[in-house]
Design an enzyme around this catalytic site. Structure first.
Site, PDB file in Angstrom:
ATOM      1  N   ASP A  57      27.902  57.781  32.807  1.00 47.14           N
ATOM      2  CA  ASP A  57      29.028  58.710  32.708  1.00 47.14           C
ATOM      3  C   ASP A  57      30.333  57.935  32.737  1.00 47.14           C
ATOM      4  OD1 ASP A  57      30.918  60.684  32.874  1.00 47.14           O
ATOM      5  OD2 ASP A  57      30.189  61.553  34.751  1.00 47.14           O
ATOM      6  N   GLU A 139      41.857  31.216  43.778  1.00 47.82           N
ATOM      7  CA  GLU A 139      42.002  30.991  45.214  1.00 47.82           C
ATOM      8  C   GLU A 139      41.682  32.286  45.959  1.00 47.82           C
ATOM      9  OE1 GLU A 139      45.629  27.716  44.720  1.00 47.82           O
ATOM     10  OE2 GLU A 139      46.081  29.800  45.245  1.00 47.82           O
ATOM     11  N   GLU A 194      42.716  25.184  50.776  1.00 47.61           N
ATOM     12  CA  GLU A 194      44.042  25.269  50.159  1.00 47.61           C
ATOM     13  C   GLU A 194      45.137  25.114  51.215  1.00 47.61           C
ATOM     14  OE1 GLU A 194      46.131  25.423  47.814  1.00 47.61           O
ATOM     15  OE2 GLU A 194      44.784  25.063  46.127  1.00 47.61           O
ATOM     16  N   GLU A 201      39.808  27.223  47.532  1.00 51.71           N
ATOM     17  CA  GLU A 201      39.748  27.189  46.067  1.00 51.71           C
ATOM     18  C   GLU A 201      38.433  26.549  45.652  1.00 51.71           C
ATOM     19  OE1 GLU A 201      41.940  24.650  42.606  1.00 51.71           O
ATOM     20  OE2 GLU A 201      43.265  25.895  43.838  1.00 51.71           O
ATOM     21  N   HIS A 250      45.635  29.771  38.562  1.00 55.62           N
ATOM     22  CA  HIS A 250      46.160  28.971  37.466  1.00 55.62           C
ATOM     23  C   HIS A 250      45.107  28.904  36.365  1.00 55.62           C
ATOM     24  CE1 HIS A 250      48.436  26.672  40.872  1.00 55.62           C
ATOM     25  NE2 HIS A 250      48.923  27.889  40.673  1.00 55.62           N
ATOM     26  N   ARG A 322      55.419  21.226  39.115  1.00 58.95           N
ATOM     27  CA  ARG A 322      54.752  22.519  39.223  1.00 58.95           C
ATOM     28  C   ARG A 322      55.721  23.670  39.491  1.00 58.95           C
ATOM     29  NH1 ARG A 322      51.017  18.674  40.476  1.00 58.95           N
ATOM     30  NH2 ARG A 322      48.804  19.197  40.140  1.00 58.95           N
ATOM     31  N   ARG A 342      50.542  29.081  35.133  1.00 61.60           N
ATOM     32  CA  ARG A 342      50.402  29.056  36.589  1.00 61.60           C
ATOM     33  C   ARG A 342      50.680  30.403  37.266  1.00 61.60           C
ATOM     34  NH1 ARG A 342      50.170  24.382  38.992  1.00 61.60           N
ATOM     35  NH2 ARG A 342      51.473  25.010  40.769  1.00 61.60           N
TER      36      ARG A 342
END
Length: 451
Positions: A57, A139, A194, A201, A250, A322, A342
């Protein structure tokens, strides 16, 4: 040899079901919000699932169909068969297959199936002479459960980036998760603690974009199930704890030509990026605000996308730092040349997120968009004047702004298709409106006794 109308791959699944003593099959798919759904059937129904499909359904699934047009059919993909790793020793096995959703009224793929939307993006790439590879870095947090088994926000360790035991008390949990993933066919590259306490991660290898999306959906299920065996709650909520780093996903992307060459690599370029890679990057930058609605789809996503916590909010690219939205990672070989977006977080629907990224990048190639120069300085240290000087915009600051950007962006809306675009905007607009009228604990703590 396959039996009857079965393909060789389907017959191999039936043989594996018998060899592995599989009793139940979970036929898995996702709704438009990325929530994994499944229909469980006895394993003896596997042949019927292949030849006739399994009906369900669709009116009960977020964003699928109305009640008066509710019958849908699941078509299992035999290449996704995997035995689930968390059975106990005295249990027979259960397995899962990821399914495509079929519209029973037409017999065609259902336009509201996120997996179909990604397949359409990959078909566009194929028509342009490319295959798409992708690799995510999801993560997640591990939290203690209370006496009643409900999730808390108490972490079970006090580790930091790349810490080892005894600070990283979850190393055994990650080990069991990795074993479980490998038993399901994953190739895990690395895992580590992390930055934040309780944050982890696990990275798996590059693969074609459809397999990658399937893997992300499976990954979240496996992580939660195995964490629960350790009396822990795993969450992919982007920002469960204020004032610390949130969880991102990322995403690395590259295109390969029909002869197996990486279309993103050019050894004569200063950054080893081809013209196609630069145009693809320009497409991602051009459509970044609308992509954000899909790649960062919750109110909570925007608690992560703020300056100061390593999350990218500035629409620029870089080869070395970064702080930009897109990074060109170092590549040891030509095959490894890629770009890294990222901004996505692990609450997104992986099929839809990859689909809009791919369409945006391909749009850049088709229109020969010019890629701006890389920003090699730390954008986090720029003031507003300097960002304006460099022409650096910011991502939407909340879900409402991102949804507005999505509605205004024909490329990203068309990538989702009319059905999903309409349902997604409707659901997310309602979510943001509910958030706006809510009163948070922060407001009560700050204002209740002051005014």
């Amino acid at each position: 040899m396959p039996d009857g109308n079965l393909t060789t791959a389907e017959q191999e699944v039936l043989d594996q079901i018998e060899a592995e003593d599989v009793d139940f099959l979970r036929l898995q798919f996702t709704d438009i919000l990325g929530t994994v759904k499944n229909v469980s059937v006895p394993a003896r129904q596997a042949e019927k699932a292949f030849t006739e499909g399994i009906y369900f359904d669709g009116s009960s699934i977020e964003g699928f169909v109305r009640i008066q047009e509710s019958d849908m059919r699941l078509k299992p993909d035999p290449g996704t068969f995997a035995v689930l790793p968390w059975r106990t020793n005295d249990e027979s096995a259960a397995a899962r297959m990821i399914c495509d959703v079929i519209d029973t009224s037409t017999g065609d793929p259902f336009e509201g199936d996120p997996r179909y939307v990604l397949k359409q993006a990959l078909e566009r790439a194929k028509e342009m002479g490319y295959t798409v590879n992708a690799a995510p870095e999801p993560e997640f947090f591990l939290f203690e459960e209370d006496e009643e088994g409900r999730a808390t926000t108490e972490t079970n360790d006090h580790g930091g980036y790349f810490d080892l035991a005894p600070k990283d008390l979850a190393s055994d949990v990650r080990r069991d998760i990795i074993y479980g993933l490998e038993n399901m066919g994953f190739e895990v590259e690395a895992s580590h603690h992390e930055v934040a306490e309780g944050q982890h991660e696990i990275n798996f290898t590059y693969d074609d974009a459809l397999t990658t999306a399937d893997n992300v959906a499976t990954f979240r299920t496996v992580v939660r199930a195995i964490a629960a065996q350790h009396d822990l709650h795993a969450t992919f909520m982007p920002k469960p704890i204020p004032k610390i780093n949130g969880s991102g996903m990322h995403t690395h992307l590259s295109l390969f030509t029909e002869d197996g060459e990486n279309a993103f690599h050019d050894e004569t370029d200063e950054f080893n990026l081809s013209e196609e890679a630069r145009a693809f990057t320009a497409g991602l930058l051009e459509h970044a605000p609308a992509i954000t609605a899909v790649a960062n789809p919750t109110v909570n996503s925007y608690k992560r996308l703020v300056p100061g916590y390593e999350a990218p909010v500035y629409v620029a690219w870089s080869d070395r730092n970064r702080s930009a939205l897109i990074r060109k990672p170092a590549a040891r070989t030509p095959a490894a040349s890629r770009v890294e977006l990222r901004s996505p977080d692990p609450s997104c629907n992986p099929y839809l997120a990859l689909a809009v990224m791919i369409h945006a990048g391909l749009e850049g190639i088709e229109n020969d968009l010019e890629c701006p120069d890389p920003v090699r300085e730390n954008i986090y240290e720029f003031d507003e004047t300097k960002r304006e000087e460099y022409g650096i915009d910011t991502l939407p600051s909340n879900l409402g702004g991102a949804v507005d950007a999505l509605e205004e962006d024909e490329v990203v809306s068309d990538a989702l298709g009319e059905h999903i675009s309409e349902k997604f905007v409707e659901a997310k607009s309602q979510e943001f409106e509910e958030y706006l009228v809510d009163v948070s604990q922060w407001e009560l703590d700050r204002y209740l006794e002051t005014f």
